[in-house]
Design a protein around this motif. Structure first.
Motif, PDB file in Angstrom:
ATOM      1  N   LYS A   1       0.825  -1.206   0.000  1.00 17.61           N
ATOM      2  CA  LYS A   1       0.000   0.000   0.000  1.00 17.61           C
ATOM      3  C   LYS A   1       0.857   1.253   0.000  1.00 17.61           C
ATOM      4  CE  LYS A   1      -3.290  -2.047   2.957  1.00 17.61           C
ATOM      5  NZ  LYS A   1      -3.505  -1.846   4.350  1.00 17.61           N
ATOM      6  N   SER A   2       0.231   2.381  -0.215  1.00 18.96           N
ATOM      7  CA  SER A   2       1.019   3.608  -0.306  1.00 18.96           C
ATOM      8  C   SER A   2       1.511   4.034   1.068  1.00 18.96           C
ATOM      9  CB  SER A   2       0.167   4.718  -0.917  1.00 18.96           C
ATOM     10  OG  SER A   2      -0.209   5.622   0.074  1.00 18.96           O
ATOM     11  N   LEU A   3       2.579   4.815   1.084  1.00 13.33           N
ATOM     12  CA  LEU A   3       3.184   5.272   2.327  1.00 13.33           C
ATOM     13  C   LEU A   3       2.190   5.997   3.222  1.00 13.33           C
ATOM     14  CD1 LEU A   3       5.808   5.759   3.945  1.00 13.33           C
ATOM     15  CD2 LEU A   3       6.141   7.801   2.595  1.00 13.33           C
ATOM     16  N   LEU A   4       1.286   6.748   2.594  1.00 13.02           N
ATOM     17  CA  LEU A   4       0.354   7.536   3.394  1.00 13.02           C
ATOM     18  C   LEU A   4      -0.854   6.730   3.872  1.00 13.02           C
ATOM     19  CD1 LEU A   4       0.450  10.899   1.479  1.00 13.02           C
ATOM     20  CD2 LEU A   4       1.409  10.368   3.710  1.00 13.02           C
ATOM     21  N   ASP A   5      -0.998   5.528   3.328  1.00 12.29           N
ATOM     22  CA  ASP A   5      -2.099   4.693   3.765  1.00 12.29           C
ATOM     23  C   ASP A   5      -1.619   3.897   4.972  1.00 12.29           C
ATOM     24  OD1 ASP A   5      -4.026   2.889   4.233  1.00 12.29           O
ATOM     25  OD2 ASP A   5      -3.914   1.897   2.278  1.00 12.29           O
ATOM     26  N   THR A   6      -2.047   4.331   6.174  1.00 10.28           N
ATOM     27  CA  THR A   6      -1.558   3.654   7.366  1.00 10.28           C
ATOM     28  C   THR A   6      -2.268   2.322   7.578  1.00 10.28           C
ATOM     29  OG1 THR A   6      -3.107   4.912   8.678  1.00 10.28           O
ATOM     30  CG2 THR A   6      -0.872   5.756   8.535  1.00 10.28           C
ATOM     31  N   GLY A   7      -3.295   2.045   6.744  1.00 10.52           N
ATOM     32  CA  GLY A   7      -3.889   0.720   6.696  1.00 10.52           C
ATOM     33  C   GLY A   7      -4.624   0.344   7.968  1.00 10.52           C
ATOM     34  N   THR A   8      -5.115  -0.879   8.005  1.00 10.51           N
ATOM     35  CA  THR A   8      -5.813  -1.350   9.196  1.00 10.51           C
ATOM     36  C   THR A   8      -5.101  -2.574   9.731  1.00 10.51           C
ATOM     37  OG1 THR A   8      -7.224  -2.614   7.740  1.00 10.51           O
ATOM     38  CG2 THR A   8      -8.093  -0.496   8.530  1.00 10.51           C
ATOM     39  N   ASN A   9      -3.794  -2.611   9.553  1.00  5.05           N
ATOM     40  CA  ASN A   9      -3.040  -3.761  10.048  1.00  5.05           C
ATOM     41  C   ASN A   9      -3.335  -3.985  11.518  1.00  5.05           C
ATOM     42  OD1 ASN A   9      -1.795  -3.947   7.629  1.00  5.05           O
ATOM     43  ND2 ASN A   9      -0.035  -2.715   8.224  1.00  5.05           N
ATOM     44  N   GLU A  10      -3.372  -5.272  11.894  1.00  6.88           N
ATOM     45  CA  GLU A  10      -3.635  -5.543  13.308  1.00  6.88           C
ATOM     46  C   GLU A  10      -2.504  -4.975  14.155  1.00  6.88           C
ATOM     47  OE1 GLU A  10      -2.604  -9.651  14.630  1.00  6.88           O
ATOM     48  OE2 GLU A  10      -2.453  -9.954  12.465  1.00  6.88           O
ATOM     49  N   VAL A  11      -2.831  -4.533  15.361  1.00  3.47           N
ATOM     50  CA  VAL A  11      -1.818  -3.978  16.246  1.00  3.47           C
ATOM     51  C   VAL A  11      -1.039  -5.129  16.865  1.00  3.47           C
ATOM     52  CG1 VAL A  11      -1.442  -2.537  18.271  1.00  3.47           C
ATOM     53  CG2 VAL A  11      -3.340  -2.051  16.726  1.00  3.47           C
ATOM     54  N   ILE A  12       0.276  -5.082  16.693  1.00  7.44           N
ATOM     55  CA  ILE A  12       1.092  -6.180  17.195  1.00  7.44           C
ATOM     56  C   ILE A  12       1.213  -6.088  18.708  1.00  7.44           C
ATOM     57  CG2 ILE A  12       3.362  -7.270  17.058  1.00  7.44           C
ATOM     58  CD1 ILE A  12       3.651  -5.698  14.386  1.00  7.44           C
ATOM     59  N   ASN A  13       1.084  -7.239  19.319  1.00  5.12           N
ATOM     60  CA  ASN A  13       1.248  -7.326  20.754  1.00  5.12           C
ATOM     61  C   ASN A  13       2.734  -7.118  21.079  1.00  5.12           C
ATOM     62  OD1 ASN A  13       2.316  -9.269  22.706  1.00  5.12           O
ATOM     63  ND2 ASN A  13       0.162  -9.764  23.063  1.00  5.12           N
ATOM     64  N   PRO A  14       3.069  -6.357  22.144  1.00  3.88           N
ATOM     65  CA  PRO A  14       4.478  -6.071  22.437  1.00  3.88           C
ATOM     66  C   PRO A  14       5.337  -7.336  22.570  1.00  3.88           C
ATOM     67  CG  PRO A  14       3.060  -4.721  23.798  1.00  3.88           C
ATOM     68  CD  PRO A  14       2.164  -5.649  23.046  1.00  3.88           C
ATOM     69  N   ASP A  15       4.794  -8.401  23.185  1.00  2.66           N
ATOM     70  CA  ASP A  15       5.598  -9.637  23.331  1.00  2.66           C
ATOM     71  C   ASP A  15       5.964 -10.200  21.964  1.00  2.66           C
ATOM     72  OD1 ASP A  15       5.512  -9.474  26.029  1.00  2.66           O
ATOM     73  OD2 ASP A  15       3.743 -10.787  26.224  1.00  2.66           O
ATOM     74  N   THR A  16       4.980 -10.209  21.054  1.00  5.34           N
ATOM     75  CA  THR A  16       5.233 -10.713  19.699  1.00  5.34           C
ATOM     76  C   THR A  16       6.293  -9.850  19.027  1.00  5.34           C
ATOM     77  OG1 THR A  16       2.884 -11.162  19.662  1.00  5.34           O
ATOM     78  CG2 THR A  16       4.039 -11.423  17.573  1.00  5.34           C
ATOM     79  N   TYR A  17       6.195  -8.544  19.252  1.00  6.13           N
ATOM     80  CA  TYR A  17       7.186  -7.648  18.661  1.00  6.13           C
ATOM     81  C   TYR A  17       8.597  -8.042  19.108  1.00  6.13           C
ATOM     82  CZ  TYR A  17       9.901  -3.579  17.494  1.00  6.13           C
ATOM     83  OH  TYR A  17      10.880  -2.781  16.963  1.00  6.13           O
ATOM     84  N   PHE A  18       8.759  -8.265  20.414  1.00  3.60           N
ATOM     85  CA  PHE A  18      10.103  -8.576  20.916  1.00  3.60           C
ATOM     86  C   PHE A  18      10.579  -9.955  20.441  1.00  3.60           C
ATOM     87  CE2 PHE A  18       8.911  -5.263  24.093  1.00  3.60           C
ATOM     88  CZ  PHE A  18       9.923  -4.371  23.762  1.00  3.60           C
ATOM     89  N   GLN A  19       9.626 -10.883  20.210  1.00  2.00           N
ATOM     90  CA  GLN A  19      10.030 -12.202  19.693  1.00  2.00           C
ATOM     91  C   GLN A  19      10.470 -12.115  18.233  1.00  2.00           C
ATOM     92  OE1 GLN A  19       6.456 -14.409  20.421  1.00  2.00           O
ATOM     93  NE2 GLN A  19       6.833 -14.390  22.641  1.00  2.00           N
ATOM     94  N   ASN A  20       9.842 -11.219  17.481  1.00  2.12           N
ATOM     95  CA  ASN A  20      10.067 -11.199  16.029  1.00  2.12           C
ATOM     96  C   ASN A  20      11.106 -10.200  15.547  1.00  2.12           C
ATOM     97  OD1 ASN A  20       8.171 -13.120  15.835  1.00  2.12           O
ATOM     98  ND2 ASN A  20       6.527 -11.784  15.118  1.00  2.12           N
TER      99      ASN A  20
END
Ligand code: PAZ
Length: 330
Positions: free
Chosen positions: A8-27
């Protein structure tokens, strides 16, 4: 033609699911300097805790968002770290000995730092303040001595007492890993720790597994990309990392009509102690303290502006007072 690395375009912030902080640190990968920084912070915290000092973590400057794993290009933001670097000087002035705060200054690499910020390469180049004498020695031009002397004294005192620790980050991932580690090390300080979150942290990023490895090639024309939302780290910070700490976050807006509501929303959502709202254009002149049951505007008068008073000289004593009251009431 467009290089469609992302969908998608840079300005389209989309509706991506919000990542859980624990998942963020794992990935995502921690910065390679993390263990070294953790050791420095542990040593600093132990030393000052034993000396009966409170400790404040000041975060300052903007995070970057890399576009390639071997990063050539990245997104950045406006923050020069003025708020953080200026604030970090004030606890020393107002509180001495038992009541002084030691400062962990977690800042964007090469952004402004306490004390040296007064003489940077872009404003007040230090070369303009010194003269070459006929005998070959160098000295500070006498008209600049009073101000420089006062800054130098504070800088030397902080160095001599070892009350200022500098650690740095560049990317949003560096920031989040470092914040989690530092706060967890400070956790045992309980209510004797203050967290002053003035950094401008990216809200969007590209996860490393979705990033291209090498420099994006321009031969194919324009570029579109999609970014995921950075997890809301204040939630785990308030709930799990330092549930007993005194947490102050900043909220930046550009639309004045949103500032108070958005600041209050952040306070309600995360449940910490204070949100300080500020607007991009007036942030050096005016801020609003928002707590569960109060709202206080702090401003500089015209006379104060003309006399080079910094708004942080009002923010910090007010916060220290509120921290004291909060400690007494918890
Ligand atoms: O670094 P600076 O002095 O130019 O700007 C300070 C600031 C506006 C980044 C800070 O006061 C702030 O509001 N930080 C939080 C930004 C946010 O995430 O809303």
């Amino acid at each position: 033609m467009t290089t469609n690395i992302f969908s998608k375009s840079l300005l389209d912030t989309g509706t991506n699911e919000v990542i859980n902080p624990d998942t963020y640190f794992q990935n995502n990968l921690p910065p390679s300097t993390l263990p070294e920084d953790e050791n420095k912070v542990k040593e600093f915290v132990n030393k000052h805790d034993k000396a009966g000092r409170r400790i404040v973590l000041v975060t300052s400057g903007g995070t970057t968002v890399p576009l390639e794993n071997n990063t050539v290009r990245f997104l950045d933001n406006f923050s020069a770290g003025t708020r953080g670097a200026t604030s970090a000087e004030y606890p020393f002035i107002h509180f001495y000995n038992l009541f002084s705060y030691a400062v962990i200054f977690m800042h964007r690499q090469f952004s402004l730092q306490p004390y040296s910020r007064h003489y940077t390469h872009s404003t007040n180049c230090f070369l303009d303040f010194i003269e070459l004498r006929n005998d070959g020695k160098i000295e500070v031009n006498s008209q600049y001595i009073p101000k420089m002397k006062s800054i130098l004294e504070k800088y030397k005192k902080a160095k001599q007492d070892g009350t200022l620790l500098l650690i740095n980050f560049v990317t949003v991932a560096d920031y989040l890993f470092l914040l989690r580690s530092v706060t967890q090390i400070m956790r045992n300080l309980k209510e004797n720790a203050m967290y002053y979150l003035a950094a401008a942290v990216s809200d969007f990023f590209i996860p490393s597994q979705k990033m291209v490895q090498h420099k994006i090639q321009s031969a194919e024309g324009g570029l579109t990309l999609t970014m995921d939302q950075v997890p809301k780290f204040l939630k785990p910070m308030v709930t799990n990392w330092v549930p007993e700490g005194f947490i102050v976050s900043f909220k930046l807006e550009t639309d004045p009509s949103l500032l108070v509501d958005k600041s209050r929303q952040a306070l309600t959502r995360y449940g910490h102690q204070i949100v300080i709202g500020n607007l991009l254009t007036t942030r050096k002149l005016e801020v609003t303290f928002i707590t569960k049951d109060s709202e206080l505007k702090i401003q500089l008068s015209e006379e104060e502006v003309n006399n080079d008073v910094e708004i942080e000289s009002k923010i910090i004593p007010e916060l220290v007072k509120r921290h004291d009251e909060w400690v007494k009431n918890t």
